[in-house]
Design a protein around this motif. Structure first.
Motif, PDB file in Angstrom:
ATOM      1  N   THR A 144       2.457 -12.893   0.448  1.00  0.00           N
ATOM      2  CA  THR A 144       2.170 -13.149   1.862  1.00  0.00           C
ATOM      3  C   THR A 144       1.494 -11.941   2.496  1.00  0.00           C
ATOM      4  OG1 THR A 144       4.327 -14.188   1.750  1.00  0.00           O
ATOM      5  CG2 THR A 144       3.214 -14.227   3.868  1.00  0.00           C
ATOM      6  N   SER A 145       2.010 -10.742   2.173  1.00  0.00           N
ATOM      7  CA  SER A 145       1.408  -9.530   2.733  1.00  0.00           C
ATOM      8  C   SER A 145      -0.040  -9.398   2.287  1.00  0.00           C
ATOM      9  CB  SER A 145       2.185  -8.291   2.278  1.00  0.00           C
ATOM     10  OG  SER A 145       3.557  -8.491   2.456  1.00  0.00           O
ATOM     11  N   VAL A 146      -0.281  -9.692   1.005  1.00  0.00           N
ATOM     12  CA  VAL A 146      -1.644  -9.572   0.484  1.00  0.00           C
ATOM     13  C   VAL A 146      -2.559 -10.553   1.215  1.00  0.00           C
ATOM     14  CG1 VAL A 146      -3.089  -9.771  -1.567  1.00  0.00           C
ATOM     15  CG2 VAL A 146      -0.791  -8.815  -1.762  1.00  0.00           C
TER      16      VAL A 146
ATOM     17  N   VAL B  90      -2.652   6.137  -2.830  1.00  0.00           N
ATOM     18  CA  VAL B  90      -1.573   7.046  -2.444  1.00  0.00           C
ATOM     19  C   VAL B  90      -0.838   6.515  -1.215  1.00  0.00           C
ATOM     20  CG1 VAL B  90      -1.067   9.371  -1.594  1.00  0.00           C
ATOM     21  CG2 VAL B  90      -2.715   9.048  -3.456  1.00  0.00           C
ATOM     22  N   CYS B  91      -1.610   6.077  -0.212  1.00  0.00           N
ATOM     23  CA  CYS B  91      -0.986   5.598   1.027  1.00  0.00           C
ATOM     24  C   CYS B  91      -0.114   4.375   0.773  1.00  0.00           C
ATOM     25  CB  CYS B  91      -2.053   5.263   2.071  1.00  0.00           C
ATOM     26  SG  CYS B  91      -2.923   6.711   2.671  1.00  0.00           S
ATOM     27  N   GLY B  92      -0.595   3.471  -0.071  1.00  0.00           N
ATOM     28  CA  GLY B  92       0.168   2.263  -0.376  1.00  0.00           C
ATOM     29  C   GLY B  92       1.492   2.609  -1.043  1.00  0.00           C
TER      30      GLY B  92
ATOM     31  N   GLY C  80       0.244   0.310  -4.039  1.00  0.00           N
ATOM     32  CA  GLY C  80      -0.971   1.072  -3.754  1.00  0.00           C
ATOM     33  C   GLY C  80      -2.173   0.501  -4.485  1.00  0.00           C
ATOM     34  N   THR C  81      -1.965   0.085  -5.731  1.00  0.00           N
ATOM     35  CA  THR C  81      -3.068  -0.450  -6.538  1.00  0.00           C
ATOM     36  C   THR C  81      -3.678  -1.694  -5.892  1.00  0.00           C
ATOM     37  OG1 THR C  81      -1.880   0.334  -8.473  1.00  0.00           O
ATOM     38  CG2 THR C  81      -3.704  -1.167  -8.862  1.00  0.00           C
ATOM     39  N   ILE C  82      -2.800  -2.529  -5.309  1.00  0.00           N
ATOM     40  CA  ILE C  82      -3.310  -3.743  -4.652  1.00  0.00           C
ATOM     41  C   ILE C  82      -4.299  -3.367  -3.555  1.00  0.00           C
ATOM     42  CG2 ILE C  82      -2.668  -5.755  -3.254  1.00  0.00           C
ATOM     43  CD1 ILE C  82       0.011  -5.758  -4.658  1.00  0.00           C
ATOM     44  N   LEU C  83      -4.029  -2.214  -2.917  1.00  0.00           N
ATOM     45  CA  LEU C  83      -4.880  -1.815  -1.787  1.00  0.00           C
ATOM     46  C   LEU C  83      -6.229  -1.236  -2.216  1.00  0.00           C
ATOM     47  CD1 LEU C  83      -2.354  -0.189   0.709  1.00  0.00           C
ATOM     48  CD2 LEU C  83      -3.411  -2.438   0.806  1.00  0.00           C
ATOM     49  N   THR C  84      -6.422  -1.000  -3.520  1.00  0.00           N
ATOM     50  CA  THR C  84      -7.641  -0.285  -3.919  1.00  0.00           C
ATOM     51  C   THR C  84      -8.908  -1.130  -3.864  1.00  0.00           C
ATOM     52  OG1 THR C  84      -7.268  -0.821  -6.238  1.00  0.00           O
ATOM     53  CG2 THR C  84      -6.397   1.273  -5.463  1.00  0.00           C
ATOM     54  N   ALA C  85      -8.813  -2.407  -4.267  1.00  0.00           N
ATOM     55  CA  ALA C  85     -10.059  -3.145  -4.519  1.00  0.00           C
ATOM     56  C   ALA C  85     -10.685  -3.720  -3.254  1.00  0.00           C
ATOM     57  CB  ALA C  85      -9.815  -4.262  -5.526  1.00  0.00           C
TER      58      ALA C  85
ATOM     59  N   PHE D 187       1.696  -2.883   5.999  1.00  0.00           N
ATOM     60  CA  PHE D 187       0.840  -2.969   4.808  1.00  0.00           C
ATOM     61  C   PHE D 187      -0.620  -3.170   5.211  1.00  0.00           C
ATOM     62  CE2 PHE D 187      -0.957  -5.648   1.351  1.00  0.00           C
ATOM     63  CZ  PHE D 187      -0.718  -4.823   0.262  1.00  0.00           C
ATOM     64  N   VAL D 188      -0.826  -4.080   6.175  1.00  0.00           N
ATOM     65  CA  VAL D 188      -2.188  -4.355   6.644  1.00  0.00           C
ATOM     66  C   VAL D 188      -2.765  -3.109   7.316  1.00  0.00           C
ATOM     67  CG1 VAL D 188      -3.553  -5.684   8.303  1.00  0.00           C
ATOM     68  CG2 VAL D 188      -1.852  -6.841   6.881  1.00  0.00           C
TER      69      VAL D 188
END
Lengths: 393, 393
Positions: A364-366, A100-102, A127-132, A305-306
């Motif tokens: 890059t953010s990831v 949700v936050c992402g 947001g999905t990228i932030l889940t794992a 993002f971080v």
């Protein structure tokens, strides 16, 4: 490229990782931080001594699989059973809140998108990228501190594994809305089938290893066959069930964690890991990065993002842990332990790229998120544990 | 190919190598024979479960380098000094006699060729393929029997190393006559320079390791830095001096063989070797083979080629050893120990192909020679050693 170049690359990685690892320890930080920094130093971002190659990527892949196998081997099965339900709760919160936050972060930067629109899915994908959660760095840090086995360590580990699975299901759902190829229900069924398979095969293998272990204790064949089981489970998980290879390797470790020679296997695996595969894996995180391609707007988005990535995990997992009656400091440890991201985040980002839900510049953010979380998690964990040890309990 | 396929391949190789290795031991043959047969079984010749890949080739390359490093580590430097001159003599005979016999064999099959003609160089080239001993299988067999350290073992090892170097010089000379690119004199100078370099660097590294060893005995950094030295020397040997990587790795082992923790390093290397790299290397010899492409005329030539290859080495090295006052059975052990061929023969054949001195079909003969010598050497060595032990001395 001539094959002998790999000797140069490996020699540089091993030496740099060891020197930075020792330096990190001298600064009271965990060795893994040093190893990741070593990768940054010798990689294309700075010195450019070593370039990422297919061979190094594959060695690193074996490295992370061995690491998860070791983590499985050192699991206390009774602890895992006890922590399972709570870990599942923590994992759910650790997926939902960052998701949700992402999405909200993306909308804050690029404007609100109505439900079901193209932009909406892009936001959900961020947001999905932030889940794992990527548990390998936490595992290594806890191992270094000798805290992998306690209730907190086991909870983090099992929550991260469950988190991984939920993350993959969410990914499949999100992509499923865009492309007709992906079948969310099939993913759910596959996951259930994998665990049924793991229990059946696990029981058979456990009995076989127990027999071999009694007949030939402390012989080379025990760790060799253990390694083969680990590799086979990693392969089967990915190939037939679409589950991450590291999950398969971890399950293989769990299968063998109760045989008498499990420590002997773990010891041999550790020698393999620390000599070559471990340093290559941790250095490869740094190697992946090229800081040259960064501009101001990406930098600002990346920082946000971080921050969102880290805080949402700490809050989501930490509060849930607190609600499950963990002590305050233990809840914080769990939150911090769950905040590391790794190769799974990159894999998710890669999938989004293919599905047209992400533009390459967000890589890059990831990578920033991976590096910041990889470096800060071990340091914060170490501080939390030493504070905890110092305070009266 | 997806990266998780490597897990399947590695799992199959490890299991097959271990099972065949145990089976070989039950038949009183050395384990390596089983591992090579495992490669044949699972490779494209028979079951086709595993295909050669770049990744496996590179892992196998690391495997042979680690093996030679271990052999160097277990060397007794005093023994090496003592056996050096005799080993050099044996090596010279072991290069010269197979070279002449190989050339004569080619002429016997395809007609006499006058000195300096195109056909003459082709004949000489077939002889050149027969020159290079590949000591890794002998090393592994002697190690299994605990005979690596004696006078015979050290003589074989040093003769094989010198043989390798002479072989490379001969190769460069032969190709030098055909192509103007190759400079035989430069090769000689490079070889001398490499050994000067090795002595200087070796002395510095020895002192550094001795210091580290006294300050931090039995810590992980000692074997890790040892591995780095091994990889660095393998790289430097190939890259800057045109010497085989395995020679560089062996020299790295020699450099460290006198420090106090050399056994500790060797032990950690062995764990790495027997878990993964060793089985992959030995199985890869079998994997390289595809028996389907063989016809009758090649088969007959191959049989003669193998016979000449084996007998000429045994005769050349054995008689020289006998002349140097080795006992009869020890001379035979040395001759047999020197008769194995391996990847160097393939590399030489590959170079001949590029230089237009060899047609691809002879690769089958080379692979036959490698397989027959790899399987028979350990078996014959074991018989010779057990006969020797049984007879009164």
């Amino acid at each position: 490229m001539e094959s002998y170049f790999m000797f140069k690359n490996l020699a540089i990685i091993i030496v740099a990782a060891k020197i930075c690892g020792i330096a990190a320890r001298k600064c009271k930080a965990p060795q893994v931080v040093g190893e990741i920094i070593a990768g940054l130093l010798i990689g294309p971002s700075l010195l450019g001594w070593v370039e990422q190659s297919d061979f190094l990527i594959q060695l690193a892949e074996i490295g992370v699989v061995l690491l998860m196998f070791s983590a499985g081997l050192e699991t206390d099965l009774k602890d895992l059973m006890k922590t399972g339900p709570i870990a599942a709760l923590i994992a759910c919160a650790g997926v939902f809140i960052p998701l949700v936050c992402g999405a909200l972060l993306y909308m804050a930067f690029y404007g609100f998108a109505p439900w079901g629109s193209e932009e909406f899915y892009k936001a959900v994908f961020v947001g999905t990228i932030l889940t794992a959660t990527s548990v390998s760095i936490t595992v290594e840090s806890l191992k270094e501190m000798g805290k992998l086995k306690g209730r907190v360590g086991t909870t983090i580990l099992s929550a991260a594994i469950i988190d991984d699975i939920i993350g993959i299901i969410v990914l499949t759902f999100v992509i499923g809305f865009k492309s007709p190829d992906s079948k969310p229900v099939a993913v759910l069924i596959n996951t259930v089938l994998f665990f049924v398979f793991a229990i059946v095969i696990g029981f058979v293998c456990y009995k076989l290893f127990q027999y071999a272990d009694n007949k030939y204790p402390h012989t080379r064949r025990i760790p060799i066959m253990g390694l083969a089981l680990c590799l086979a489970m990693a392969y089967i998980a990915e190939k037939y069930f679409g589950i991450a290879d590291i999950t398969g390797a971890y399950v293989a470790g769990i299968i063998l964690c109760s045989i008498r020679d499990s420590k002997y296997i773990a010891e041999k695996m550790d020698t393999n890991s620390y000599m070559l595969f471990g340093p290559v894996f941790f250095a490869s995180i740094g190697l992946k990065t090229n800081v040259e391609s960064v501009n101001m707007s990406i930098l600002i988005f990346s920082i946000a993002f971080v921050a969102v990535g880290l805080i949402s995990k700490i809050v989501g997992c930490g509060i849930t842990a607190r609600l499950c009656k963990f002590r305050g400091i233990d809840s914080l440890k769990i939150g911090v332990g769950m905040m590391t991201r790794g190769e799974v985040a990159l894999i998710v980002a890669q999938k989004g790229l293919t599905a047209g839900l992400l533009t390459p510049v967000y890589f890059t953010s990831v990578i920033f998120l991976i590096i910041v979380s990889s470096i800060s998690t071990p340091i914060i964990l170490k501080i939390l544990y030493s504070k905890d040890a110092a305070s009266p309990t």
